[in-house]
Write a protein that holds these residues in place. Structure first.
Motif, PDB file in Angstrom:
ATOM      1  N   GLU A  98       0.749  -1.243  -0.030  1.00  0.00           N
ATOM      2  CA  GLU A  98       0.008   0.042  -0.049  1.00  0.00           C
ATOM      3  C   GLU A  98       1.056   1.145   0.184  1.00  0.00           C
ATOM      4  O   GLU A  98       1.880   1.183   0.770  1.00  0.00           O
ATOM      5  N   TYR A  99       0.628   2.237  -1.206  1.00  0.00           N
ATOM      6  CA  TYR A  99       1.292   3.222  -1.007  1.00  0.00           C
ATOM      7  C   TYR A  99       0.334   4.547  -1.357  1.00  0.00           C
ATOM      8  O   TYR A  99      -0.444   4.496  -2.222  1.00  0.00           O
ATOM      9  N   ALA A 100       0.259   5.678  -0.381  1.00  0.00           N
ATOM     10  CA  ALA A 100      -0.460   6.770  -0.454  1.00  0.00           C
ATOM     11  C   ALA A 100      -1.932   6.163  -0.723  1.00  0.00           C
ATOM     12  O   ALA A 100      -2.416   6.870  -1.707  1.00  0.00           O
ATOM     13  N   GLY A 101      -2.482   5.323  -0.100  1.00  0.00           N
ATOM     14  CA  GLY A 101      -3.900   4.858  -0.356  1.00  0.00           C
ATOM     15  C   GLY A 101      -4.036   4.125  -1.496  1.00  0.00           C
ATOM     16  O   GLY A 101      -5.267   3.808  -1.936  1.00  0.00           O
ATOM     17  N   GLN A 102      -3.068   3.599  -2.222  1.00  0.00           N
ATOM     18  CA  GLN A 102      -3.338   2.647  -3.426  1.00  0.00           C
ATOM     19  C   GLN A 102      -2.548   1.347  -3.146  1.00  0.00           C
ATOM     20  O   GLN A 102      -1.519   1.402  -2.549  1.00  0.00           O
ATOM     21  N   TRP A 103      -3.383   0.331  -3.430  1.00  0.00           N
ATOM     22  CA  TRP A 103      -2.943  -1.159  -3.422  1.00  0.00           C
ATOM     23  C   TRP A 103      -1.788  -1.363  -4.649  1.00  0.00           C
ATOM     24  O   TRP A 103      -2.192  -0.922  -5.836  1.00  0.00           O
ATOM     25  N   PHE A 104      -0.865  -2.151  -4.403  1.00  0.00           N
ATOM     26  CA  PHE A 104      -0.005  -2.624  -5.593  1.00  0.00           C
ATOM     27  C   PHE A 104       0.418  -4.177  -5.421  1.00  0.00           C
ATOM     28  O   PHE A 104       0.482  -4.657  -4.514  1.00  0.00           O
ATOM     29  N   TRP A 105       0.314  -4.941  -6.575  1.00  0.00           N
ATOM     30  CA  TRP A 105       0.917  -6.116  -6.705  1.00  0.00           C
ATOM     31  C   TRP A 105       2.341  -5.961  -6.992  1.00  0.00           C
ATOM     32  O   TRP A 105       2.787  -5.122  -7.830  1.00  0.00           O
ATOM     33  N   VAL A 106       3.290  -6.410  -6.540  1.00  0.00           N
ATOM     34  CA  VAL A 106       4.775  -6.482  -6.364  1.00  0.00           C
ATOM     35  C   VAL A 106       5.487  -7.716  -6.414  1.00  0.00           C
ATOM     36  O   VAL A 106       5.291  -8.461  -5.452  1.00  0.00           O
ATOM     37  N   SER A 107       6.465  -7.910  -7.474  1.00  0.00           N
ATOM     38  CA  SER A 107       7.328  -8.978  -7.653  1.00  0.00           C
ATOM     39  C   SER A 107       8.632  -8.593  -8.118  1.00  0.00           C
ATOM     40  O   SER A 107       8.839  -7.655  -8.296  1.00  0.00           O
ATOM     41  N   LYS A 108       9.452  -9.764  -7.947  1.00  0.00           N
ATOM     42  CA  LYS A 108      10.864  -9.411  -8.424  1.00  0.00           C
ATOM     43  C   LYS A 108      10.842  -9.342  -9.959  1.00  0.00           C
ATOM     44  O   LYS A 108      11.795  -8.815 -10.500  1.00  0.00           O
ATOM     45  N   ILE A 109       9.966  -9.676 -10.771  1.00  0.00           N
ATOM     46  CA  ILE A 109      10.217  -9.793 -12.271  1.00  0.00           C
ATOM     47  C   ILE A 109       8.934  -8.707 -12.959  1.00  0.00           C
ATOM     48  O   ILE A 109       9.074  -8.512 -14.140  1.00  0.00           O
ATOM     49  N   THR A 110       8.169  -8.234 -12.398  1.00  0.00           N
ATOM     50  CA  THR A 110       7.136  -7.373 -12.699  1.00  0.00           C
ATOM     51  C   THR A 110       7.187  -6.035 -11.906  1.00  0.00           C
ATOM     52  O   THR A 110       7.522  -5.941 -10.693  1.00  0.00           O
ATOM     53  N   PRO A 111       6.896  -4.885 -12.579  1.00  0.00           N
ATOM     54  CA  PRO A 111       6.904  -3.537 -11.819  1.00  0.00           C
ATOM     55  C   PRO A 111       5.740  -3.465 -11.027  1.00  0.00           C
ATOM     56  O   PRO A 111       4.816  -3.985 -10.996  1.00  0.00           O
ATOM     57  N   PRO A 112       5.682  -2.589  -9.960  1.00  0.00           N
ATOM     58  CA  PRO A 112       4.570  -2.408  -9.323  1.00  0.00           C
ATOM     59  C   PRO A 112       3.206  -1.941  -9.966  1.00  0.00           C
ATOM     60  O   PRO A 112       3.385  -1.313 -10.844  1.00  0.00           O
ATOM     61  N   THR A 113       2.571  -2.982  -9.841  1.00  0.00           N
ATOM     62  CA  THR A 113       1.215  -2.807 -10.479  1.00  0.00           C
ATOM     63  C   THR A 113      -0.069  -2.377  -9.597  1.00  0.00           C
ATOM     64  O   THR A 113      -0.551  -3.147  -8.665  1.00  0.00           O
ATOM     65  N   PRO A 114      -0.612  -1.203  -9.877  1.00  0.00           N
ATOM     66  CA  PRO A 114      -1.772  -0.692  -8.873  1.00  0.00           C
ATOM     67  C   PRO A 114      -3.095  -1.656  -9.127  1.00  0.00           C
ATOM     68  O   PRO A 114      -3.108  -1.995 -10.414  1.00  0.00           O
ATOM     69  N   PHE A 115      -3.539  -1.363  -8.375  1.00  0.00           N
ATOM     70  CA  PHE A 115      -4.912  -2.107  -8.193  1.00  0.00           C
ATOM     71  C   PHE A 115      -5.957  -1.405  -7.205  1.00  0.00           C
ATOM     72  O   PHE A 115      -5.550  -1.197  -6.178  1.00  0.00           O
ATOM     73  N   ASP A 116      -7.283  -1.632  -7.431  1.00  0.00           N
ATOM     74  CA  ASP A 116      -8.404  -1.130  -6.516  1.00  0.00           C
ATOM     75  C   ASP A 116      -9.229  -2.492  -6.004  1.00  0.00           C
ATOM     76  O   ASP A 116      -9.038  -3.551  -6.764  1.00  0.00           O
ATOM     77  N   VAL A 117      -9.604  -2.210  -4.992  1.00  0.00           N
ATOM     78  CA  VAL A 117     -10.547  -3.501  -4.227  1.00  0.00           C
ATOM     79  C   VAL A 117     -11.875  -3.035  -4.259  1.00  0.00           C
ATOM     80  O   VAL A 117     -12.294  -1.912  -3.816  1.00  0.00           O
ATOM     81  N   VAL A 118     -12.934  -3.734  -4.743  1.00  0.00           N
ATOM     82  CA  VAL A 118     -14.153  -3.577  -4.738  1.00  0.00           C
ATOM     83  C   VAL A 118     -14.893  -4.658  -3.781  1.00  0.00           C
ATOM     84  O   VAL A 118     -14.607  -5.902  -4.103  1.00  0.00           O
ATOM     85  N   GLU A 119     -15.897  -4.248  -2.938  1.00  0.00           N
ATOM     86  CA  GLU A 119     -16.158  -4.951  -2.055  1.00  0.00           C
ATOM     87  C   GLU A 119     -17.106  -6.132  -2.576  1.00  0.00           C
ATOM     88  O   GLU A 119     -18.203  -5.962  -3.614  1.00  0.00           O
ATOM     89  N   GLY A 120     -17.042  -7.444  -2.374  1.00  0.00           N
ATOM     90  CA  GLY A 120     -17.882  -8.485  -2.920  1.00  0.00           C
ATOM     91  C   GLY A 120     -17.261  -9.125  -4.426  1.00  0.00           C
ATOM     92  O   GLY A 120     -16.316  -8.770  -4.764  1.00  0.00           O
ATOM     93  N   GLN A 121     -18.153  -9.991  -4.953  1.00  0.00           N
ATOM     94  CA  GLN A 121     -17.879 -10.457  -6.393  1.00  0.00           C
ATOM     95  C   GLN A 121     -18.498  -9.490  -7.204  1.00  0.00           C
ATOM     96  O   GLN A 121     -19.643  -9.412  -7.475  1.00  0.00           O
ATOM     97  N   GLU A 122     -17.615  -8.798  -7.875  1.00  0.00           N
ATOM     98  CA  GLU A 122     -18.130  -7.972  -8.870  1.00  0.00           C
ATOM     99  C   GLU A 122     -17.362  -7.944 -10.294  1.00  0.00           C
ATOM    100  O   GLU A 122     -16.475  -7.125 -10.845  1.00  0.00           O
ATOM    101  N   LEU A 123     -17.318  -9.219 -10.906  1.00  0.00           N
ATOM    102  CA  LEU A 123     -16.799  -9.518 -12.173  1.00  0.00           C
ATOM    103  C   LEU A 123     -17.246  -8.824 -13.303  1.00  0.00           C
ATOM    104  O   LEU A 123     -16.569  -8.721 -14.308  1.00  0.00           O
ATOM    105  N   VAL A 124     -18.505  -8.346 -13.304  1.00  0.00           N
ATOM    106  CA  VAL A 124     -19.048  -7.632 -14.412  1.00  0.00           C
ATOM    107  C   VAL A 124     -19.077  -5.920 -13.805  1.00  0.00           C
ATOM    108  O   VAL A 124     -19.729  -5.607 -12.964  1.00  0.00           O
TER     109      VAL A 124
END
Length: 121
Positions: free
Chosen positions: A93-119
């Motif tokens: 988490e950085y400045a209110g934003q979530w990120f996926w982070v690995s050794k082989i990919t750059p930090p990738t931001p994402f948001d979280v929506v409550e519940g199952q919201e695939l559509v």
């Protein structure tokens, strides 16, 4: 004057912002029963994380993928039908934003929506 004060407050907050690596419990709480929304390799996606350890990854115009997810150590991990091994990412988490982070990919931001919201509604 108000604009100046707001600018100083924003700059002070930005200077104090630090990235925080989520613990295993925090990752589980963030993801379980919720949907991550973001862009991966240029494609918009939504991924739902069920409490039973199953996950669904959906991209517009593509067939959804089903897999499994877990939290191991301090990593979110997933495995898909075509994979032979679990793949892991730190969640930051950085400045209110979530990120996926690995050794082989750059930090990738994402948001979280409550519940199952695939559509998109």
């Amino acid at each position: 004057m108000i604009r100046f004060a707001l600018t100083l407050a924003v700059l002070a907050g930005a200077a104090d912002a630090q990235s925080v690596k989520l613990s295993a419990d925090e990752i589980a709480t963030l993801l379980t029963g919720n949907t991550a929304v973001g862009t991966w390799e240029g494609n918009a996606y939504r991924q739902y994380f069920d409490a039973d350890g199953s996950t669904i990854y959906a991209q517009e115009g593509a067939r959804s993928a089903r897999g499994s997810w877990r939290v191991e150590g301090e990593e979110y991990q997933s495995i898909w039908a075509s994979d032979t091994e679990w793949e892991g990412w730190l969640v930051m988490e950085y400045a209110g934003q979530w990120f996926w982070v690995s050794k082989i990919t750059p930090p990738t931001p994402f948001d979280v929506v409550e519940g199952q919201e695939l559509v998109v509604q």
